[in-house]
Design an enzyme around this catalytic site. Structure first.
Site, mmCIF file in Angstrom:
data_model
loop_
_atom_site.group_PDB
_atom_site.id
_atom_site.type_symbol
_atom_site.label_atom_id
_atom_site.label_comp_id
_atom_site.label_asym_id
_atom_site.label_seq_id
_atom_site.Cartn_x
_atom_site.Cartn_y
_atom_site.Cartn_z
ATOM 1 N N ILE A 132 86.462 62.164 -26.203
ATOM 2 C CA ILE A 132 87.459 61.482 -25.243
ATOM 3 C C ILE A 132 89.003 61.666 -25.601
ATOM 4 O O ILE A 132 89.701 61.792 -24.570
ATOM 5 C CB ILE A 132 87.282 59.773 -25.502
ATOM 6 C CG1 ILE A 132 85.390 59.691 -25.463
ATOM 7 C CG2 ILE A 132 87.776 59.238 -24.409
ATOM 8 C CD1 ILE A 132 84.680 60.250 -24.113
ATOM 9 N N GLU A 133 88.981 61.876 -26.770
ATOM 10 C CA GLU A 133 90.606 61.812 -27.128
ATOM 11 C C GLU A 133 91.154 63.118 -26.727
ATOM 12 O O GLU A 133 92.419 63.074 -26.287
ATOM 13 C CB GLU A 133 90.612 61.654 -28.707
ATOM 14 C CG GLU A 133 90.418 60.164 -29.207
ATOM 15 C CD GLU A 133 91.768 59.338 -28.787
ATOM 16 O OE1 GLU A 133 92.651 59.949 -28.284
ATOM 17 O OE2 GLU A 133 91.529 58.030 -28.771
#
Length: 586
Positions: free
Chosen positions: A208-209
């Site tokens: 996600i990051e």
């Protein structure tokens, strides 16, 4: 890569003050004959077939650098003699002699006795005392199954989750690239997550990051696989200096991210809120909770009013979790990942060029940087980055080639500017062209190098020692505009003079004029008042001051006009007859 001889492993964290002493201590590390006997493994790697039970590393050992000291044995002694013989062949560069790094504030490392050599041994950075056997039954387990078995967070069932599932499912090529890239790091993260007793969903967070890109940089200057902001990174001991940015370091950033997430979970007692705080900031989440409490509303993740990015943050992770749990349901094929380290940690005892290290390891530069992305410069400073990460086979190749390498390991070193210098003057000092100095140190045009700045420069006969720990950990570079010195000009304000009109006249900004005169940028000057501006003076000129030196042309002109006016007035008055009062006094 299992040696029959017992090995004593001394671990140290890079941030400890005893780093130099531990690395610098002279150890005679012996290659054992058993290390050379290997068997092929499914992925083409090789290791010995004598596994030992693994023991978990201490809680704070992530990123520690092992120094391996093998116990003496007759077999080891014979192998050591062969290694020493190979390493002692004539070479123009430094031998692989154990050379201590400088202690903090030391000018240069001290030399070790010439008859003592270091042979480095690659290890698993989390379990340095455990053997690495890729043929072991546990190593052949599917790593994705291990991830699934550690899921602990409650599932979210919302429209945002469905939205993100569809987004990923419609981009199978993107998911394929992301999961293949993440496969390099996933085993290490899972090991650390489970050692801490955390849910394995956290190991999916870099999807996600950063899409598991350790070199990712956001528009807000968040960096690395875990996307640390500069100040948050410093708070969690991630060094950011001229030579390296530990926010991109695979081991250090993972340690810091899990430290931070653990702290947030203790603060909020809920993983979804902890994740929201990781994205939005703990203070923002606390204020959102207080706001809901004041309004008598629930304070769970789904009930808080949050920015759109944070509202999507946990649903994104949930979507990735669902895809990993049942990839077939989304038409996704996950790459095959085995339950063993992708990379090993290889201690670095001397400064070494990044290019040299990648060649010794037999890796393309891009692949080398995927595992060692923290370097800002083309040299690895042993005092600040005392290990490199390499794939299994390449780690062993690196060790063999390093032992017989001829020539210097590093062609770059650090130089601290003794005073503020123009780049051309600094280049002459260190014996390189100005253009090369500017390029390698990223010095823009029309800038000066301020005193105390650390520059990367070529090694020379005068600069052959490794960089000290003090410089490796704290190097900074400060620049100043290369503009002529300013001189002070004082003038009398006219009837219509404003900050803006004076700024236009002298080609400066209204903000500067306002600052110099301590007024607002929209202010109008009182007629006859003194207005101060600073303008560039020619090289070698002297700045005017209120106490002496040349007065400004404006003031001189004003005084000249006043003088002429006074003389004219005096002449006119001398032609007039004295008043009656004057005649009376006379």
């Amino acid at each position: 890569m299992t040696c029959p001889a017992h090995a004593k492993v001394i671990q140290r964290r890079p941030s400890e003050g005893t780093r130099s002493a531990l690395i610098g201590a002279v150890f005679s590390v012996l290659m054992l004959a058993g290390c050379a006997t290997s068997t092929p493994y499914p992925n083409g790697s090789s290791a010995s077939s004598t596994p030992k039970p693994a023991s978990p590393a201490p809680a704070d050992s992530i990123g520690s650098v092992p120094v391996v000291v093998a116990s003496p044995s007759p077999v080891a002694s014979s192998v050591a003699s062969a290694v020493a013989s190979a390493a002692s062949s004539p070479a123009s560069g430094p031998e692989l002699v154990s050379t201590p790094l400088a202690a903090p504030n030391a000018a240069a490392p001290a030399a070790a006795p010439a008859d003592e050599r270091v042979v480095v041994v690659p290890v698993d950075p989390l379990r340095a005392d455990a053997p690495i056997d890729l043929a072991d039954k546990a190593a052949t387990v599917d790593l994705w199954s291990r991830v699934r078995s550690g899921f602990q967070m409650p599932d979210l069932e919302t429209d945002l989750v469905r939205n993100r599932e569809q987004w990923y499912a419609s981009r199978p090529d993107y998911v394929q690239r992301m999961t293949e890239r993440g496969g390099r790091y996933l085993f290490h993260i899972i090991e650390e997550v489970q050692r801490r007793g955390m849910p394995t969903e956290l190991a999916l967070l870099p999807f996600i990051e950063s899409a598991f890109n350790p070199q990712a940089m956001s528009s807000a200057k968040a960096s690395g696989m875990w996307q640390f902001m500069p100040m948050t990174g410093k708070h969690f001991s991630l060094k950011q200096n001229v030579f390296r940015d530990d926010r991109r370091d695979v081991l250090a950033s993972t340690r810091a991210a899990l430290d931070y997430l653990g702290k947030l979970h203790k603060m909020f007692g809920d993983w979804h809120l902890a994740l929201a705080a990781y994205n939005w900031g703990e203070g923002s989440v606390q204020r959102a909770i207080k706001r809901n409490q004041a309004e008598g509303l629930p304070t769970d993740y789904l009930s808080l009013r949050m920015p759109e990015e944070t509202r999507y943050y946990v649903p994104k992770l949930q979507a990735v979790k669902n895809i990993v749990a049942k990839p077939d349901a989304f038409g996704i094929t996950l790459p095959s990942l085995r339950n063993h380290p992708y990379f090993l940690s290889v201690p670095i005892a001397r400064d070494i060029d990044v290019d040299t290290a990648s060649k010794l390891a037999g890796l393309a530069m891009d692949e080398f940087k995927t595992l060692n992305p923290q370097m800002n410069k083309p040299v690895i400073l042993a005092a600040g980055t005392p290990q490199v990460l390499l794939p299994y086979d390449n780690a062993n190749l690196f060790v063999r080639r390093l032992a017989t390498h001829k020539g210097p390991l590093a062609t770059w070193t650090a130089w601290v500017a003794p005073k503020t210098l123009h780049p051309s003057a600094a280049a002459r000092e260190v014996g390189m062209s100005e253009s090369s100095l500017r390029e390698i140190n990223r010095i823009p045009a029309r800038m000066l190098v301020k005193a105390g700045s650390t520059l990367l420069v070529p090694r020379s006969a005068q600069r052959i020692t490794d960089v000290s720990e003090q410089i490796a950990d704290n190097a900074t570079m400060s620049l100043a505009p290369d503009v002529p010195p300013l001189k002070r000009v004082a003038l009398r304000a006219g009837k219509r003079d404003t900050v803006a009109s004076v700024a236009r006249r002298y080609k400066v900004s209204p903000a500067q004029v306002a600052s110099w005169n301590k007024v607002a940028a929209s202010a109008k000057f009182k007629p006859g008042s003194t207005v101060v501006v600073f303008v560039p003076q020619k090289r070698g000129g002297k700045a005017s001051t209120a106490k002496g030196g040349k007065r400004s042309k404006a003031v001189a002109s004003a005084r000249s006009s006043k003088s002429k006016s006074s003389r004219k007035s005096s002449n006119n008055s001398s032609n007039k007859r004295p008043s009656k009062a004057v005649r009376k006094r006379r």
